[in-house]
Design a protein around this motif. Structure first.
Motif, PDB file in Angstrom:
ATOM      1  N   GLU A  41       0.826  -1.211   0.000  1.00 42.81           N
ATOM      2  CA  GLU A  41       0.000   0.000   0.000  1.00 42.81           C
ATOM      3  C   GLU A  41       0.859   1.259   0.000  1.00 42.81           C
ATOM      4  OE1 GLU A  41      -3.197   0.102   3.045  1.00 42.81           O
ATOM      5  OE2 GLU A  41      -2.459  -1.889   3.511  1.00 42.81           O
ATOM      6  N   PRO A  42       0.275   2.400  -0.450  1.00 43.86           N
ATOM      7  CA  PRO A  42       0.936   3.686  -0.218  1.00 43.86           C
ATOM      8  C   PRO A  42       1.189   3.850   1.285  1.00 43.86           C
ATOM      9  CG  PRO A  42      -0.927   3.958  -1.701  1.00 43.86           C
ATOM     10  CD  PRO A  42      -0.993   2.541  -1.180  1.00 43.86           C
ATOM     11  N   ASN A  43       2.250   4.544   1.661  1.00 43.43           N
ATOM     12  CA  ASN A  43       2.702   4.569   3.058  1.00 43.43           C
ATOM     13  C   ASN A  43       2.843   3.101   3.514  1.00 43.43           C
ATOM     14  OD1 ASN A  43       2.493   7.432   3.086  1.00 43.43           O
ATOM     15  ND2 ASN A  43       0.319   7.260   3.573  1.00 43.43           N
ATOM     16  N   PRO A  44       3.800   2.371   2.973  1.00 40.46           N
ATOM     17  CA  PRO A  44       3.842   0.906   3.112  1.00 40.46           C
ATOM     18  C   PRO A  44       3.904   0.454   4.566  1.00 40.46           C
ATOM     19  CG  PRO A  44       5.960   1.748   2.363  1.00 40.46           C
ATOM     20  CD  PRO A  44       5.005   2.896   2.298  1.00 40.46           C
ATOM     21  N   LYS A  45       3.186  -0.623   4.814  1.00 37.30           N
ATOM     22  CA  LYS A  45       2.996  -1.059   6.191  1.00 37.30           C
ATOM     23  C   LYS A  45       3.957  -2.196   6.554  1.00 37.30           C
ATOM     24  CE  LYS A  45      -0.627   1.703   6.020  1.00 37.30           C
ATOM     25  NZ  LYS A  45      -0.379   2.364   4.744  1.00 37.30           N
ATOM     26  N   PHE A  46       4.495  -2.086   7.751  1.00 31.96           N
ATOM     27  CA  PHE A  46       5.369  -3.140   8.280  1.00 31.96           C
ATOM     28  C   PHE A  46       4.610  -4.459   8.333  1.00 31.96           C
ATOM     29  CE2 PHE A  46       6.971  -5.433  12.046  1.00 31.96           C
ATOM     30  CZ  PHE A  46       8.253  -5.667  11.595  1.00 31.96           C
ATOM     31  N   ASN A  47       3.378  -4.364   8.860  1.00 33.80           N
ATOM     32  CA  ASN A  47       2.524  -5.537   8.966  1.00 33.80           C
ATOM     33  C   ASN A  47       1.284  -5.315   8.114  1.00 33.80           C
ATOM     34  OD1 ASN A  47       1.226  -7.817   9.749  1.00 33.80           O
ATOM     35  ND2 ASN A  47       0.969  -7.258  11.906  1.00 33.80           N
ATOM     36  N   PRO A  48       1.046  -6.079   7.025  1.00 30.40           N
ATOM     37  CA  PRO A  48       1.708  -7.334   6.738  1.00 30.40           C
ATOM     38  C   PRO A  48       2.862  -7.277   5.728  1.00 30.40           C
ATOM     39  CG  PRO A  48      -0.218  -7.106   5.341  1.00 30.40           C
ATOM     40  CD  PRO A  48      -0.146  -5.852   6.181  1.00 30.40           C
ATOM     41  N   SER A  49       3.036  -6.157   4.971  1.00 28.60           N
ATOM     42  CA  SER A  49       3.872  -6.264   3.760  1.00 28.60           C
ATOM     43  C   SER A  49       5.329  -6.632   4.041  1.00 28.60           C
ATOM     44  CB  SER A  49       3.795  -4.971   2.955  1.00 28.60           C
ATOM     45  OG  SER A  49       2.487  -4.789   2.473  1.00 28.60           O
ATOM     46  N   VAL A  50       5.975  -5.900   4.972  1.00 24.54           N
ATOM     47  CA  VAL A  50       7.399  -6.202   5.215  1.00 24.54           C
ATOM     48  C   VAL A  50       7.532  -7.626   5.767  1.00 24.54           C
ATOM     49  CG1 VAL A  50       9.456  -5.574   6.533  1.00 24.54           C
ATOM     50  CG2 VAL A  50       7.986  -3.772   5.589  1.00 24.54           C
ATOM     51  N   LEU A  51       6.667  -7.962   6.713  1.00 26.90           N
ATOM     52  CA  LEU A  51       6.760  -9.300   7.331  1.00 26.90           C
ATOM     53  C   LEU A  51       6.522 -10.408   6.308  1.00 26.90           C
ATOM     54  CD1 LEU A  51       4.964  -8.637  10.739  1.00 26.90           C
ATOM     55  CD2 LEU A  51       7.421  -8.930  10.319  1.00 26.90           C
ATOM     56  N   ASP A  52       5.530 -10.224   5.439  1.00 31.20           N
ATOM     57  CA  ASP A  52       5.266 -11.250   4.414  1.00 31.20           C
ATOM     58  C   ASP A  52       6.457 -11.390   3.476  1.00 31.20           C
ATOM     59  OD1 ASP A  52       2.806 -11.740   5.453  1.00 31.20           O
ATOM     60  OD2 ASP A  52       1.673 -10.671   3.910  1.00 31.20           O
ATOM     61  N   GLY A  53       7.017 -10.263   3.081  1.00 36.53           N
ATOM     62  CA  GLY A  53       8.163 -10.301   2.160  1.00 36.53           C
ATOM     63  C   GLY A  53       9.364 -11.006   2.772  1.00 36.53           C
ATOM     64  N   VAL A  54       9.626 -10.735   4.034  1.00 34.80           N
ATOM     65  CA  VAL A  54      10.769 -11.376   4.715  1.00 34.80           C
ATOM     66  C   VAL A  54      10.549 -12.896   4.754  1.00 34.80           C
ATOM     67  CG1 VAL A  54      11.943 -11.626   6.952  1.00 34.80           C
ATOM     68  CG2 VAL A  54      11.348  -9.348   6.086  1.00 34.80           C
ATOM     69  N   ARG A  55       9.310 -13.271   5.066  1.00 35.31           N
ATOM     70  CA  ARG A  55       9.003 -14.705   5.139  1.00 35.31           C
ATOM     71  C   ARG A  55       9.234 -15.378   3.785  1.00 35.31           C
ATOM     72  NH1 ARG A  55       4.686 -16.630   3.655  1.00 35.31           N
ATOM     73  NH2 ARG A  55       3.459 -14.750   3.929  1.00 35.31           N
TER      74      ARG A  55
END
Ligand code: NZQ
Ligand code: ZN
Length: 393
Positions: free
Chosen positions: A68-82
């Motif tokens: 999303e715009p103003n990217p969110k730690f949860n879920p985007s960063v966490l999903d990407g790391v996984r």
């Protein structure tokens, strides 16, 4: 002139059809397993998504959509790391705007560490390496394609924080200005406002040199002229290209090597606005900018006041042809209003109910008491209150 130590390892590949011509060759230098990161669907509507998949058909592709715009730690960063850890990803290809790329940077750094990803994003644990990043940037705004930073939001705490590491400079950035033909008008305007503000954060400082002044004034003049052109002709390639060139350099520091640092006060204030209300970053900056200028003009004394008067006057004189600091401030406001950016907080749905909370958050987290013009909690609250009131009367 101040000392500097400067290096940008990013290769920029700029111009029409560069993805078609060079993406395949560039991706060969990395491994087979590619994570493609993207946003809410603009790249599918434009056809870029299909084109990229076609070019990379011999790779093992994984996807992280929906950033999303103003990217969110949860879920985007966490999903990407996984995904990166599970699939042993070799390279991440970010396709989209600055939010997708910023999120990709956080993923790239956190995926190479056993630490809690939030500790990486907040730099509590240092980033020692990162998965290589290639990006196709589709929005002229942040300059994330040529810098080592990303801005990540954590909804539950209203935090919106900058993450920096030399390891997350993109290896290669593809910049094709024709991709920006499809931008909604407000995203074009917000992108230009973001870049003008990046330049102003570097121009408004205590020690500066003539060459940087001219470089930055020239870039803002180009943005002011070319944004008016693209409002009339959204597919004017040369105007789009010149805007993208200015925005790509915007956050890299290259505009102000040898200058002293300002502390980036307007960004600090805006990040709290978009952290608390999820508004568009460039629009928030446009609203804050003339109010911050007016505040520092009114609140300073002595030698610092002389510096403030000189900077505001010089900026307005070279960019808009104005003579006084007051005219300069009005000119930047009127330029934004004239191209169609909402210029009060009410117009973007923000009332005064959380101003004190935001001012406290900024004062506690952003170090603005050490900025070129120091700002304390009461100064920040006054600036935010001023953002509620229209400036024309
Ligand atoms: O999500 P999709 O569907 O892709 O749509 C996006 C999004 O809705 C759309 N868009 C992007 N390219 C498009 C397009 N629509 C049509 N055609 C295209 N070619 O535009 C919308 C906004 O995208 P976003 O990536 O959020 O915008 P921007 O590039 O302005 O990035 C804003 C974020 O970057 C941060 C901001 O705080 C904000 O979170 N910043 C990052 C910086 C950095 N890394 O150096 C510095 C900046 O100061 C800024 O803070
Ligand atoms: Zn910005």
């Amino acid at each position: 002139m101040r000392n500097f130590d400067y290096q940008t390892p990013t290769r920029l590949i700029f111009g029409k059809d560069v993805v078609e011509k060079k993406l395949k060759g560039v991706m060969e230098q990395f491994g087979k397993r590619v994570l493609i990161t993207y946003g809410g669907g603009s790249i599918k509507r434009s056809g870029l998504y299909d084109q990229v998949l076609q070019i990379l058909q011999d790779k093992e592709i994984y996807e992280l959509p929906g950033i999303e715009p103003n990217p969110k730690f949860n879920p985007s960063v966490l999903d990407g790391v996984r995904i990166c850890k599970e699939k042993n990803i070799d390279v991440i290809l970010s396709v989209g705007g600055g939010s997708v790329l910023d999120c990709t940077k956080a993923i790239a750094g956190a995926a190479c560490s056993d630490a809690d990803p939030w500790d990486i994003v907040t730099s509590k644990v240092p980033t020692l390496k990162a998965i290589p990043i290639v990006d196709i940037i589709t929005l002229a705004a942040t300059g994330s394609e040529y810098d080592s930073g990303g801005v990540i939001s954590r909804t539950e705490t209203n935090d919106k924080l900058a993450y920096f590491s030399p390891h997350v400079f993109p290896a290669v950035s593809f910049i094709d200005p024709t991709y920006t033909f499809t931008l909604p008008v407000m995203q074009t305007l917000a992108g230009v406002a973001d870049c003008i503000n990046h330049i102003m954060e570097q121009y408004f400082c205590g020690e500066h040199i003539m060459m940087n002044d001219a470089f930055m004034e020239g870039a803002v003049k180009s943005l002011v002229k070319n944004v008016k052109t693209v409002l009339e002709e959204p597919e004017n390639y040369d105007a789009r290209a010149e805007i993208f060139y200015a925005t790509t350099l915007g956050c890299n520091g290259i505009y102000s090597l040898g200058n002293s640092h300002s502390g980036w006060p307007m960004h600090a204030i805006e990040h709290a606005l978009s952290g608390h209300y999820d508004i568009t970053h460039g629009v928030g900056l446009a609203i804050v900018t003339p109010r911050w200028m007016r505040h520092i003009l009114q609140a300073t004394t002595g030698q610092l006041h002389e510096q403030v008067v000189e900077r505001i006057t010089s900026f307005g004189n070279h960019v808009f042809g104005t003579d006084t600091p007051e005219e300069s401030i009005q000119a930047i406001h009127d330029f934004y209003e004239g191209i169609g950016i909402p210029m009060t907080l009410q117009e973007v749905g923000i009332d005064d109910s959380r101003i004190d909370e935001m001012a406290r958050h900024i004062a506690q987290n952003e170090g603005l008491d050490k900025a070129w013009v120091p700002l304390h909690e009461e100064d920040i609250a006054a600036i935010l209150r001023d953002c509620q009131v229209a400036m024309n009367n």
